[in-house]
Design an enzyme around this catalytic site. Structure first.
Site, mmCIF file in Angstrom:
data_model
loop_
_atom_site.group_PDB
_atom_site.id
_atom_site.type_symbol
_atom_site.label_atom_id
_atom_site.label_comp_id
_atom_site.label_asym_id
_atom_site.label_seq_id
_atom_site.Cartn_x
_atom_site.Cartn_y
_atom_site.Cartn_z
ATOM 1 N N TYR A 190 11.894 31.711 5.038
ATOM 2 C CA TYR A 190 10.603 32.356 5.274
ATOM 3 C C TYR A 190 10.391 32.720 6.741
ATOM 4 C CZ TYR A 190 8.830 31.140 0.615
ATOM 5 O OH TYR A 190 8.619 31.043 -0.727
ATOM 6 N N LYS A 209 0.842 -1.204 0.000
ATOM 7 C CA LYS A 209 0.000 0.000 0.000
ATOM 8 C C LYS A 209 0.878 1.256 0.000
ATOM 9 C CE LYS A 209 -0.304 -0.291 5.067
ATOM 10 N NZ LYS A 209 -1.097 -0.855 6.169
#
Ligand code: PLP
Length: 368
Positions: free
Chosen positions: A264, A38
């Site tokens: 940032y 998965k």
């Protein structure tokens, strides 16, 4: 190994083979092996991994969702595929691709029967999950009579296996709880076989279950993380080899003066002269913001370079003040030595999350 010239996830299929052989050596030869692929085989590449494991004669695959099983079928996988968490909306697609649903509740079982009946199926393979303590998906032991009656009276279905899932198989402090889960699964299996009149396959172990509870291997085991090289313990990590290495390359070096900020929101302000390297990998590639501000690191020329300031969407800046390096040099986010498990711990998470977070934007390169 070629040096990375962009961000790549290198996947070593020889390591996968080693892990598969090792895990097989820990189970009886008659016990079937289901490979859990998965989430893009835990962030690597489900189709490549499954095709290789199919060559090695793995018995079964499991995915979480129908779309993941469809991708395997389209890649040519013919081995049975269990869909662990199917949704009714995708049942027709599931059937069209011969995928085998886990039916975990009355609602989903009855909806599947209605569709299979309409399509006039006979003996469509299904799996039934019991909840033994994880409290996530599954029938309770009180549903055994209902299940037996329903499955017996519907020849559209063929019950292939019953299974359950352990909540804390990697945590030996929870051994009593795990033993109780195993015991309650055994009781359910026995009672169920008696009422339904035959014995479907039974399975409960994930990777840590395989390694820690040999008495619970039953007819099949389901391994995910172990195949990818992580054993959830120091001892077992030594027996396994991480198959994936996440690598990138230095784009640019900056000399930062005292008082200057990096990145940032000016989250980092330097007190001293320093050097940073900018790397083309960010939170959109799988390095989440919790790794920023000195928690996570990369390896450059054998040395740890901590992430400086906030993680950007497409980049991180790392501290290379003490590291001789230049633009074009390789940076390792994780590999077999500097493991994803170690890096994950810096952000208080686990290898599973870091591995599956590596986004589809990152190029996969296979070592065969
Ligand atoms: C994901 C999953 C597994 C695999 O677990 P690992 O710890 O990765 O081996 C097994 N069974 C079920 C039901 C799962 O959801």
């Amino acid at each position: 190994m070629p040096k990375a010239e962009e961000t790549i996830l290198e996947v070593d299929l020889k390591a996968l083979k080693h892990n598969y052989k090792y895990l097989k050596s820990r189970i009886p030869s008659e016990t079937k092996f289901l490979a859990v692929v998965k989430a893009f085989a835990y962030g690597s590449d489900a189709c490549e991994i499954a095709l290789y494991l199919e060559e090695l004669n793995v018995d079964y695959f499991a995915v979480a969702y129908t779309s993941e099983g469809v991708a395997l079928r389209q890649a040519g996988i013919t081995t049975p595929i269990l869909v662990l968490h199917p949704q009714t909306v995708s049942f027709e697609t599931l059937i069209a691709h011969k995928l085998e649903p886990n039916l975990y509740s009355k609602k989903i079982l009855e909806e599947f029967i209605n569709l299979a009946t309409k399509l006039e199926f006979k003996n469509y393979p299904i799996h039934v999950k019991f909840n033994t303590g994880l409290n996530r998906l599954g029938f309770s032991k009180d549903d055994i009579d209902y299940l037996s009656k329903t499955i017996k009276s519907n020849s559209v279905l063929k019950l292939t296996s019953i299974f359950s899932h352990l909540a804390a198989s990697e945590d030996l402090n929870e051994k009593d709880f795990t033993l109780k889960q195993i015991d309650s699964f055994k009781t359910i299996a026995k009672q169920f076989s008696q009422t339904i009149g035959f014995k479907p396959m039974m399975h409960i172990c994930n990777t840590s279950g395989i390694l820690n509870y040999p008495e619970a291997h039953f007819d099949m085991v389901r391994s995910g993380i172990g195949l990818y090289g992580y054993g959830n313990s120091e001892k077992e990590n030594k027996n396994l080899t991480p198959i994936s290495s996440l690598k990138t390359v230095i784009s640019q070096i900056h000399n930062i003066q005292p008082g200057e900020s990096v990145g940032y929101n000016r989250a980092f302000i330097s007190k001293i002269p320093m050097r940073t390297a900018t790397l083309p990998i960010g939170h959109a590639d799988g390095i989440g913001r919790p790794y920023g501000n000195g928690k996570g690191y990369v390896i450059i020329n054998g040395k740890k370079a901590p992430i400086v300031g906030n993680v950007c969407m497409d980049m991180i800046m790392v501290n290379v003040t003490e590291i001789a390096c230049k633009a074009g040099d390789e940076a390792i986010i994780f590999d077999a030595q500097s493991s994803a498990e170690m890096l994950a711990e810096t952000a208080k998470t686990i290898s599973y999350e870091l591995l599956t977070a590596v986004s589809q934007r990152v190029k996969r390169v296979f070592l065969k």
